[in-house]
Design a protein around this motif. Sequence first.
Motif, PDB file in Angstrom:
ATOM      1  N   GLU A  81      67.986 -74.259  71.176  1.00  0.00           N
ATOM      2  CA  GLU A  81      67.398 -75.704  70.498  1.00  0.00           C
ATOM      3  C   GLU A  81      67.318 -76.509  71.828  1.00  0.00           C
ATOM      4  O   GLU A  81      66.169 -76.585  71.477  1.00  0.00           O
ATOM      5  CB  GLU A  81      68.331 -76.007  69.844  1.00  0.00           C
ATOM      6  N   VAL A  82      68.062 -76.467  72.493  1.00  0.00           N
ATOM      7  CA  VAL A  82      68.336 -77.103  73.803  1.00  0.00           C
ATOM      8  C   VAL A  82      67.391 -76.993  74.538  1.00  0.00           C
ATOM      9  O   VAL A  82      65.765 -77.342  75.220  1.00  0.00           O
ATOM     10  CB  VAL A  82      69.469 -77.588  74.158  1.00  0.00           C
ATOM     11  N   ARG A  83      66.802 -74.957  75.054  1.00  0.00           N
ATOM     12  CA  ARG A  83      66.368 -74.594  75.285  1.00  0.00           C
ATOM     13  C   ARG A  83      64.302 -74.679  74.737  1.00  0.00           C
ATOM     14  O   ARG A  83      63.792 -74.872  76.554  1.00  0.00           O
ATOM     15  CB  ARG A  83      66.165 -73.032  75.495  1.00  0.00           C
ATOM     16  N   GLU A  84      63.790 -74.480  73.308  1.00  0.00           N
ATOM     17  CA  GLU A  84      63.074 -74.530  72.745  1.00  0.00           C
ATOM     18  C   GLU A  84      62.226 -76.279  73.346  1.00  0.00           C
ATOM     19  O   GLU A  84      61.195 -76.289  73.878  1.00  0.00           O
ATOM     20  CB  GLU A  84      63.222 -74.817  71.793  1.00  0.00           C
ATOM     21  N   LEU A  85      63.897 -77.729  73.103  1.00  0.00           N
ATOM     22  CA  LEU A  85      63.478 -79.017  73.621  1.00  0.00           C
ATOM     23  C   LEU A  85      63.175 -79.399  74.703  1.00  0.00           C
ATOM     24  O   LEU A  85      61.285 -79.643  75.033  1.00  0.00           O
ATOM     25  CB  LEU A  85      63.996 -79.623  72.877  1.00  0.00           C
ATOM     26  N   ALA A  86      63.312 -78.093  76.093  1.00  0.00           N
ATOM     27  CA  ALA A  86      63.245 -78.411  77.425  1.00  0.00           C
ATOM     28  C   ALA A  86      61.619 -77.866  77.303  1.00  0.00           C
ATOM     29  O   ALA A  86      60.993 -78.496  78.023  1.00  0.00           O
ATOM     30  CB  ALA A  86      63.886 -78.034  78.152  1.00  0.00           C
ATOM     31  N   GLU A  87      61.256 -76.675  76.616  1.00  0.00           N
ATOM     32  CA  GLU A  87      60.254 -76.062  76.866  1.00  0.00           C
ATOM     33  C   GLU A  87      58.940 -76.577  76.322  1.00  0.00           C
ATOM     34  O   GLU A  87      57.400 -77.088  76.808  1.00  0.00           O
ATOM     35  CB  GLU A  87      60.310 -74.478  76.678  1.00  0.00           C
ATOM     36  N   GLN A  88      58.997 -77.114  75.287  1.00  0.00           N
ATOM     37  CA  GLN A  88      58.243 -78.183  74.262  1.00  0.00           C
ATOM     38  C   GLN A  88      57.658 -79.453  74.126  1.00  0.00           C
ATOM     39  O   GLN A  88      56.804 -80.403  73.947  1.00  0.00           O
ATOM     40  CB  GLN A  88      58.187 -77.167  73.080  1.00  0.00           C
ATOM     41  N   VAL A  89      58.673 -79.855  74.201  1.00  0.00           N
ATOM     42  CA  VAL A  89      59.372 -81.423  74.164  1.00  0.00           C
ATOM     43  C   VAL A  89      59.653 -82.370  75.061  1.00  0.00           C
ATOM     44  O   VAL A  89      58.577 -83.244  76.195  1.00  0.00           O
ATOM     45  CB  VAL A  89      60.218 -81.898  72.870  1.00  0.00           C
ATOM     46  N   LEU A  90      60.410 -81.745  76.582  1.00  0.00           N
ATOM     47  CA  LEU A  90      60.675 -82.828  77.020  1.00  0.00           C
ATOM     48  C   LEU A  90      59.599 -82.494  79.148  1.00  0.00           C
ATOM     49  O   LEU A  90      59.753 -83.226  79.494  1.00  0.00           O
ATOM     50  CB  LEU A  90      61.845 -81.813  77.648  1.00  0.00           C
ATOM     51  N   SER A  91      59.293 -81.243  78.872  1.00  0.00           N
ATOM     52  CA  SER A  91      58.803 -80.764  79.467  1.00  0.00           C
ATOM     53  C   SER A  91      57.109 -80.927  78.944  1.00  0.00           C
ATOM     54  O   SER A  91      56.344 -80.511  78.143  1.00  0.00           O
ATOM     55  CB  SER A  91      58.651 -79.796  80.376  1.00  0.00           C
ATOM     56  N   ASN A  92      56.119 -81.085  80.305  1.00  0.00           N
ATOM     57  CA  ASN A  92      54.445 -80.371  80.272  1.00  0.00           C
ATOM     58  C   ASN A  92      54.199 -79.776  80.759  1.00  0.00           C
ATOM     59  O   ASN A  92      54.026 -79.395  81.732  1.00  0.00           O
ATOM     60  CB  ASN A  92      53.550 -81.352  80.421  1.00  0.00           C
ATOM     61  N   SER A  93      54.227 -78.561  80.278  1.00  0.00           N
ATOM     62  CA  SER A  93      54.039 -76.885  80.376  1.00  0.00           C
ATOM     63  C   SER A  93      52.950 -76.409  81.663  1.00  0.00           C
ATOM     64  O   SER A  93      52.643 -76.057  82.701  1.00  0.00           O
ATOM     65  CB  SER A  93      54.763 -75.740  79.629  1.00  0.00           C
ATOM     66  N   VAL A  94      51.851 -77.993  81.838  1.00  0.00           N
ATOM     67  CA  VAL A  94      50.132 -77.368  82.547  1.00  0.00           C
ATOM     68  C   VAL A  94      51.063 -78.258  83.526  1.00  0.00           C
ATOM     69  O   VAL A  94      50.480 -77.057  85.188  1.00  0.00           O
ATOM     70  CB  VAL A  94      49.476 -78.372  82.185  1.00  0.00           C
ATOM     71  N   ILE A  95      51.944 -78.806  83.883  1.00  0.00           N
ATOM     72  CA  ILE A  95      52.358 -79.493  85.581  1.00  0.00           C
ATOM     73  C   ILE A  95      53.600 -79.647  85.796  1.00  0.00           C
ATOM     74  O   ILE A  95      53.840 -79.943  87.028  1.00  0.00           O
ATOM     75  CB  ILE A  95      51.219 -81.383  84.932  1.00  0.00           C
ATOM     76  N   GLU A  96      54.709 -79.443  84.717  1.00  0.00           N
ATOM     77  CA  GLU A  96      55.516 -78.980  85.616  1.00  0.00           C
ATOM     78  C   GLU A  96      56.888 -77.774  84.894  1.00  0.00           C
ATOM     79  O   GLU A  96      56.454 -77.113  84.034  1.00  0.00           O
ATOM     80  CB  GLU A  96      56.586 -80.776  84.240  1.00  0.00           C
ATOM     81  N   ASP A  97      57.763 -77.138  85.612  1.00  0.00           N
ATOM     82  CA  ASP A  97      58.670 -76.623  85.559  1.00  0.00           C
ATOM     83  C   ASP A  97      60.044 -77.085  84.654  1.00  0.00           C
ATOM     84  O   ASP A  97      60.918 -78.189  85.364  1.00  0.00           O
ATOM     85  CB  ASP A  97      58.624 -75.887  86.900  1.00  0.00           C
ATOM     86  N   VAL A  98      60.835 -76.549  83.647  1.00  0.00           N
ATOM     87  CA  VAL A  98      62.261 -76.449  83.730  1.00  0.00           C
ATOM     88  C   VAL A  98      63.141 -76.258  84.980  1.00  0.00           C
ATOM     89  O   VAL A  98      63.291 -74.877  84.838  1.00  0.00           O
ATOM     90  CB  VAL A  98      62.491 -76.600  82.624  1.00  0.00           C
ATOM     91  N   VAL A  99      63.858 -77.602  85.200  1.00  0.00           N
ATOM     92  CA  VAL A  99      64.320 -76.195  86.641  1.00  0.00           C
ATOM     93  C   VAL A  99      66.135 -75.973  86.793  1.00  0.00           C
ATOM     94  O   VAL A  99      66.672 -74.816  87.109  1.00  0.00           O
ATOM     95  CB  VAL A  99      63.812 -76.660  88.131  1.00  0.00           C
ATOM     96  N   GLY A 100      66.573 -76.205  85.585  1.00  0.00           N
ATOM     97  CA  GLY A 100      67.683 -76.387  85.347  1.00  0.00           C
ATOM     98  C   GLY A 100      68.410 -76.886  83.827  1.00  0.00           C
ATOM     99  O   GLY A 100      67.668 -78.240  83.646  1.00  0.00           O
ATOM    100  N   ILE A 101      69.057 -76.806  83.422  1.00  0.00           N
ATOM    101  CA  ILE A 101      70.095 -76.795  82.015  1.00  0.00           C
ATOM    102  C   ILE A 101      71.196 -76.314  82.533  1.00  0.00           C
ATOM    103  O   ILE A 101      71.837 -75.416  82.584  1.00  0.00           O
ATOM    104  CB  ILE A 101      69.162 -76.200  81.174  1.00  0.00           C
ATOM    105  N   ASP A 102      72.108 -77.682  81.843  1.00  0.00           N
ATOM    106  CA  ASP A 102      73.758 -77.533  82.261  1.00  0.00           C
ATOM    107  C   ASP A 102      74.158 -78.114  81.388  1.00  0.00           C
ATOM    108  O   ASP A 102      73.968 -79.174  80.192  1.00  0.00           O
ATOM    109  CB  ASP A 102      74.059 -78.482  83.119  1.00  0.00           C
ATOM    110  N   PHE A 103      75.271 -76.972  80.825  1.00  0.00           N
ATOM    111  CA  PHE A 103      75.533 -76.934  79.508  1.00  0.00           C
ATOM    112  C   PHE A 103      76.839 -77.835  79.658  1.00  0.00           C
ATOM    113  O   PHE A 103      77.321 -77.691  78.341  1.00  0.00           O
ATOM    114  CB  PHE A 103      75.424 -75.945  78.511  1.00  0.00           C
ATOM    115  N   GLY A 104      77.076 -78.401  80.347  1.00  0.00           N
ATOM    116  CA  GLY A 104      79.034 -78.932  80.130  1.00  0.00           C
ATOM    117  C   GLY A 104      80.241 -78.086  80.872  1.00  0.00           C
ATOM    118  O   GLY A 104      81.084 -78.180  80.548  1.00  0.00           O
TER     119      GLY A 104
END
Length: 86
Positions: A58-81
């Motif tokens: 779910e976090v991976r999906e949120l990162a790509e679809q909600v937290l970032s604008n895929s046109v101008i941004e890349d998700v560069v890291g997800i740290d699950f702690g």
Amino acid sequence: MPTIVVDVMPKAELLDPQGKATTGALARLGHGKFENVRIGKRFELTVDGPITDEVKKEVRELAEQVLSNSVIEDVVGIDFGDGSAE
């Protein structure tokens, strides 16, 4: 409660006006050895309960679809702690 951290940066090929302004400001302050600054976003998501594979998905999906604008941004890291980072 565990916290998941998502880091988002502007795509490398795009101009980063905030980073460029910061690079110039650092040079004016006597820190000219830093040639390039890029500024991104950091999201901290606190989870109620354990971080399961379902939560990670779910976090991976949120990162790509909600937290970032895929046109101008890349998700560069997800740290699950838990020692696992992507």
